[in-house]
Design an enzyme around this catalytic site. Structure first.
Site, PDB file in Angstrom:
ATOM      1  N   LYS A   1       0.841  -1.127  -0.039  1.00 36.70           N
ATOM      2  CA  LYS A   1       0.087   0.054  -0.032  1.00 36.70           C
ATOM      3  C   LYS A   1       0.960   1.359   0.127  1.00 36.70           C
ATOM      4  CE  LYS A   1      -3.633  -2.126   2.631  1.00 36.70           C
ATOM      5  NZ  LYS A   1      -4.693  -1.993   3.543  1.00 36.70           N
TER       6      LYS A   1
ATOM      7  N   TYR B   1     -12.663  -3.498  -2.483  1.00 31.32           N
ATOM      8  CA  TYR B   1     -12.875  -3.222  -1.358  1.00 31.32           C
ATOM      9  C   TYR B   1     -14.744  -3.181  -1.242  1.00 31.32           C
ATOM     10  CZ  TYR B   1      -8.259  -2.451   0.529  1.00 31.32           C
ATOM     11  OH  TYR B   1      -6.918  -2.616   0.837  1.00 31.32           O
TER      12      TYR B   1
ATOM     13  N   ASN C   1      -1.697   0.435   6.944  1.00 35.63           N
ATOM     14  CA  ASN C   1      -1.281  -1.038   7.514  1.00 35.63           C
ATOM     15  C   ASN C   1      -0.255  -1.870   6.820  1.00 35.63           C
ATOM     16  OD1 ASN C   1      -3.033  -1.912   5.914  1.00 35.63           O
ATOM     17  ND2 ASN C   1      -4.861  -2.545   7.304  1.00 35.63           N
TER      18      ASN C   1
ATOM     19  N   HIS D   1      -2.107  -5.447   1.823  1.00 37.61           N
ATOM     20  CA  HIS D   1      -3.191  -6.261   1.883  1.00 37.61           C
ATOM     21  C   HIS D   1      -2.766  -7.685   1.411  1.00 37.61           C
ATOM     22  CE1 HIS D   1      -6.984  -7.870   0.334  1.00 37.61           C
ATOM     23  NE2 HIS D   1      -6.100  -8.483  -0.635  1.00 37.61           N
TER      24      HIS D   1
ATOM     25  N   GLU E   1      -8.780 -12.370  -6.610  1.00 40.31           N
ATOM     26  CA  GLU E   1      -7.528 -11.330  -6.647  1.00 40.31           C
ATOM     27  C   GLU E   1      -6.595 -11.647  -7.561  1.00 40.31           C
ATOM     28  OE1 GLU E   1      -6.663 -10.663  -2.318  1.00 40.31           O
ATOM     29  OE2 GLU E   1      -8.867 -10.158  -1.854  1.00 40.31           O
TER      30      GLU E   1
HETATM   31  P1  ADP Z   1      -7.817  -6.398   6.063  1.00 44.06           P
HETATM   32  O1  ADP Z   1      -7.047  -5.643   5.145  1.00 44.06           O
HETATM   33  O2  ADP Z   1      -7.067  -6.863   7.304  1.00 44.06           O
HETATM   34  O3  ADP Z   1      -8.156  -7.752   5.449  1.00 44.06           O
HETATM   35  P2  ADP Z   1     -10.528  -5.348   6.039  1.00 44.06           P
HETATM   36  O4  ADP Z   1     -10.691  -6.110   4.615  1.00 44.06           O
HETATM   37  O5  ADP Z   1     -11.488  -5.556   7.018  1.00 44.06           O
HETATM   38  O6  ADP Z   1      -9.191  -5.777   6.528  1.00 44.06           O
HETATM   39  O7  ADP Z   1     -10.266  -3.953   5.306  1.00 44.06           O
HETATM   40  C1  ADP Z   1      -9.659  -3.657   4.366  1.00 44.06           C
HETATM   41  C2  ADP Z   1      -8.641  -2.248   4.357  1.00 44.06           C
HETATM   42  O8  ADP Z   1      -9.780  -1.011   4.748  1.00 44.06           O
HETATM   43  C3  ADP Z   1      -7.926  -2.375   5.527  1.00 44.06           C
HETATM   44  O9  ADP Z   1      -6.466  -3.111   5.492  1.00 44.06           O
HETATM   45  C4  ADP Z   1      -7.704  -0.819   5.926  1.00 44.06           C
HETATM   46  O10 ADP Z   1      -6.697  -0.376   5.127  1.00 44.06           O
HETATM   47  C5  ADP Z   1      -8.963  -0.260   5.782  1.00 44.06           C
HETATM   48  N1  ADP Z   1      -9.936  -0.193   6.906  1.00 44.06           N
HETATM   49  C6  ADP Z   1     -10.497  -1.242   7.627  1.00 44.06           C
HETATM   50  N2  ADP Z   1     -11.193  -0.830   8.474  1.00 44.06           N
HETATM   51  C7  ADP Z   1     -10.972   0.535   8.897  1.00 44.06           C
HETATM   52  C8  ADP Z   1     -11.232   1.527   9.744  1.00 44.06           C
HETATM   53  N3  ADP Z   1     -12.192   1.208  10.654  1.00 44.06           N
HETATM   54  N4  ADP Z   1     -10.841   2.748   9.383  1.00 44.06           N
HETATM   55  C9  ADP Z   1     -10.098   3.189   8.569  1.00 44.06           C
HETATM   56  N5  ADP Z   1      -9.696   2.192   7.310  1.00 44.06           N
HETATM   57  C10 ADP Z   1     -10.020   0.749   7.636  1.00 44.06           C
END
Ligand code: ADP
Length: 137
Positions: free
Chosen positions: A9, A49, A112, A115, A126
């Site tokens: 990212k 997403y 974070n 992905h 994907e």
């Molecule tokens: P993951 O990436 O761990 O699979 P999710 O699919 O729940 O998690 O979310 C996708 C991405 O959306 C996250 O990696 C993060 O970048 C963003 N995200 C998720 N939850 C939040 C939140 N509460 N606030 C801001 N960004 C979020």
């Protein structure tokens, strides 16, 4: 053998951590089948997403994911989907244990670092979303 998708990212790109993150995956014995840099379009992010499309923070995610190009990786190995997710750590970087990629380098829930596909079904979708057959080796 499984193939999983990792997206490096914008926070990973901006912190010059792409090599470090790829090094960790290679050290786990995973093989790079595909690697490309791309600008994520609105349509691509809406599809990728879609489970978050109705969340209030969705526009912020789109803006973050478009703030720099990203790097998509297709990584192959035994149990690569679970292995990569375990080594990435939980979504919230602040809650991610040290030693995980998000725990060591991430900032918060959104920034974070990377992905990773979270299931065999997601990985299949994907791989097709980010790579043409001719881009996989
Ligand atoms: P993951 O990436 O761990 O699979 P999710 O699919 O729940 O998690 O979310 C996708 C991405 O959306 C996250 O990696 C993060 O970048 C963003 N995200 C998720 N939850 C939040 C939140 N509460 N606030 C801001 N960004 C979020």
């Amino acid at each position: 053998m499984e193939t999983t998708v990792v997206l490096l990212k914008p926070d990973c790109i901006e912190k010059n951590l792409s090599g470090e993150v790829i090094k960790r995956f290679e050290a786990l014995g995973l093989r790079i089948r595909g690697c490309k840099m791309l600008s994520a379009t609105d349509a691509l992010l809406k599809e990728h997403y879609s489970h978050l499309a109705d969340k209030p923070f969705f526009p912020e995610i789109v803006s973050f994911m478009q703030s720099t190009p990203i790097i998509a990786l297709a990584l192959e190995g035994a149990n690569s989907i679970v292995t990569v997710r375990d080594n990435l750590g939980p979504t919230d970087s602040a809650a991610a244990p040290k030693g995980t990629i998000r725990g060591d380098f991430g900032t918060d829930k959104m920034r974070n670092i990377a992905h990773a596909s979270d299931s065999p079904e997601a990985a299949t979708a994907e791989v097709a979303r980010f790579f043409q057959d001719s881009e996989l080796f």
